[in-house]
Design a protein around this motif. Structure first.
Motif, PDB file in Angstrom:
ATOM      1  N   GLN A  68      31.164  17.580 -26.138  1.00  0.00           N
ATOM      2  CA  GLN A  68      30.960  18.599 -25.115  1.00  0.00           C
ATOM      3  C   GLN A  68      31.899  18.463 -23.912  1.00  0.00           C
ATOM      4  O   GLN A  68      31.754  19.202 -22.943  1.00  0.00           O
ATOM      5  CB  GLN A  68      29.498  18.573 -24.636  1.00  0.00           C
ATOM      6  N   GLY A 105      20.335  17.444 -29.626  1.00  0.00           N
ATOM      7  CA  GLY A 105      21.035  16.747 -28.560  1.00  0.00           C
ATOM      8  C   GLY A 105      20.422  15.428 -28.159  1.00  0.00           C
ATOM      9  O   GLY A 105      21.083  14.617 -27.498  1.00  0.00           O
ATOM     10  N   ARG A 161      28.635  13.964 -23.899  1.00  0.00           N
ATOM     11  CA  ARG A 161      28.061  15.051 -23.116  1.00  0.00           C
ATOM     12  C   ARG A 161      29.050  15.644 -22.131  1.00  0.00           C
ATOM     13  O   ARG A 161      30.118  15.079 -21.880  1.00  0.00           O
ATOM     14  CB  ARG A 161      26.804  14.552 -22.400  1.00  0.00           C
ATOM     15  N   THR A 188      22.315   5.205 -24.082  1.00  0.00           N
ATOM     16  CA  THR A 188      23.099   6.166 -23.321  1.00  0.00           C
ATOM     17  C   THR A 188      23.913   5.417 -22.284  1.00  0.00           C
ATOM     18  O   THR A 188      23.370   4.595 -21.531  1.00  0.00           O
ATOM     19  CB  THR A 188      22.192   7.197 -22.623  1.00  0.00           C
ATOM     20  N   ALA A 205      27.450   9.638 -21.278  1.00  0.00           N
ATOM     21  CA  ALA A 205      27.047  10.548 -20.200  1.00  0.00           C
ATOM     22  C   ALA A 205      27.683  10.144 -18.875  1.00  0.00           C
ATOM     23  O   ALA A 205      27.089  10.339 -17.810  1.00  0.00           O
ATOM     24  CB  ALA A 205      25.527  10.578 -20.081  1.00  0.00           C
ATOM     25  N   MET A 251      27.252  11.291 -29.377  1.00  0.00           N
ATOM     26  CA  MET A 251      27.272  12.500 -28.557  1.00  0.00           C
ATOM     27  C   MET A 251      28.056  12.223 -27.285  1.00  0.00           C
ATOM     28  O   MET A 251      27.796  11.246 -26.571  1.00  0.00           O
ATOM     29  CB  MET A 251      25.871  12.954 -28.189  1.00  0.00           C
ATOM     30  N   THR A 270      24.962   7.935 -26.837  1.00  0.00           N
ATOM     31  CA  THR A 270      25.307   9.082 -26.007  1.00  0.00           C
ATOM     32  C   THR A 270      26.186   8.621 -24.855  1.00  0.00           C
ATOM     33  O   THR A 270      25.858   7.656 -24.164  1.00  0.00           O
ATOM     34  CB  THR A 270      24.039   9.757 -25.446  1.00  0.00           C
TER      35      THR A 270
END
Length: 340
Positions: free
Chosen positions: A167, A99, A144, A63, A107, A142, A105
């Motif tokens: 997102q 998720g 976020r 992440t 973030a 992903m 990821t």
């Protein structure tokens, strides 16, 4: 004079011509890890931090939590791979949800990814064959909600179900995105341009799935916008087997009326003539319902190729006036550095 500073990335120590190459860290998968380089980035206090990844496979689940990080590969041969899937048991005894399955990821804001392969290596085909897993959702990348202004260029993003989860505001260009079921999804505003969108072959599958599954909030003007993309298929994917997508009302949230638009895209013959279909959700009363294409904001304009279809109740076309609103600047709300 060459700057002989030594850059540490995991166990790797390489002399770097910093002025010429401008890398703050270099990762060789044979001796170092991207995780160690990201630890260095965290110590940079938010200033731009550039990481080069040499060709090879990094088996890491990571992440990015600090802003303004660039991760660039030597090319698609710089591979980040991991195999977590929804439904598997975590070491702490809990069950992984969609998720949490992502290989990578994002973030933090202002992150850039270039020339990488990002792969979820979960054996989707084997799980379908053996009745294992729960479907199974396995995210490769992903982005976020807190990740705002994510730039992804010339990357290959590989999975089967739920490959790319967006997102927040994201700009993707020149990428190759592979999957089968709802494999580009989420509630973010995304400008996806000049990308190859590849539907994958799954032996024995009744259909070859759905490309987009937007969960865009009704108050948000733009969702997933595909501009001048190519919709292709792996060998074995039948004609008329793949939906452009379906609207995802995540968690039964009635404020979500997914938006996805294909603008001037070339579509192979695997795309269904009907274009879009419904997706089920549980309403506030607990009853099972369907969110239909007519209730959502699913459109296209200027489609070409054998997968382009006629206008119908489930395959609606934008007018010339409407499509004029779908520009990169509008979709991404003119973030800083948009022209870069």
């Amino acid at each position: 004079m060459v700057d002989r500073r030594t850059v540490l990335a995991g166990a790797l120590m390489l002399p770097v011509a910093a002025r010429a190459e401008r890398w703050d860290a270099i990762v060789d998968p044979r001796t170092g890890t991207l995780g160690k380089a990201l630890e260095q980035a965290a110590q940079a206090g938010g200033r731009p931090f550039r990481i080069l990844v040499r060709a090879g496979i990094l088996v890491e689940k990571l992440t990015v939590t600090v802003p303004n990080v660039t991760i660039a590969g030597d090319g698609y041969g710089a591979i980040l791979s991991y195999g977590t899937y929804a439904g598997m048991q975590h070491a702490d005894g809990g069950i992984w949800g969609t998720g949490r399955t992502a290989t990578l990821t994002i973030a933090a804001p202002g992150v850039t990814l270039r020339n990488l392969t990002i792969r979820n290596s979960f054996d989707f085909i084997g799980a379908k064959r053996d009745g294992a897993g729960n479907g199974a959702q396995a995210v490769a990348l992903m982005i976020r909600a807190e990740a705002d202004r994510t730039r992804v260029a010339d990357c290959q993003i590989e999975g089967y179900q739920d490959t790319l989860y967006i997102q927040s505001r994201s700009w993707l260009s020149g990428c190759r995105i592979l999957g089968g079921v709802d494999f580009i999804f989420g509630g973010g505003a995304a400008w996806i341009e000049g990308c190859e969108i590849v539907t994958r072959f799954v032996p024995g599958a009744d259909t070859s799935g759905y490309i987009a599954a937007p969960s865009t909030p009704a108050a948000q003007p733009f969702g997933l916008v595909f501009h001048v993309c190519r919709l292709n298929r792996e060998p074995g994917v039948p004609k008329r087997s793949t939906w452009l997508g379906r609207p995802w009302r995540a968690g039964g949230n009635m404020a979500l009326t997914g938006q996805a638009v294909f603008v001037q895209c070339v579509m192979d013959a695997h795309i269904k003539r009907e274009g879009w279909t419904w997706m089920g959700y549980k309403g506030p009363d607990g009853e099972q319902r369907r969110l239909t294409p007519q209730e959502a904001r699913l459109f296209e304009i200027g489609s070409r190729g054998p997968g382009a279809g006629p206008t119908s109740p489930t395959r609606r076309m934008l007018s010339a006036g409407e499509v004029a609103n779908f520009t990169r600047t509008n979709v991404l709300d003119d973030w800083d550095g948009l022209a870069g």
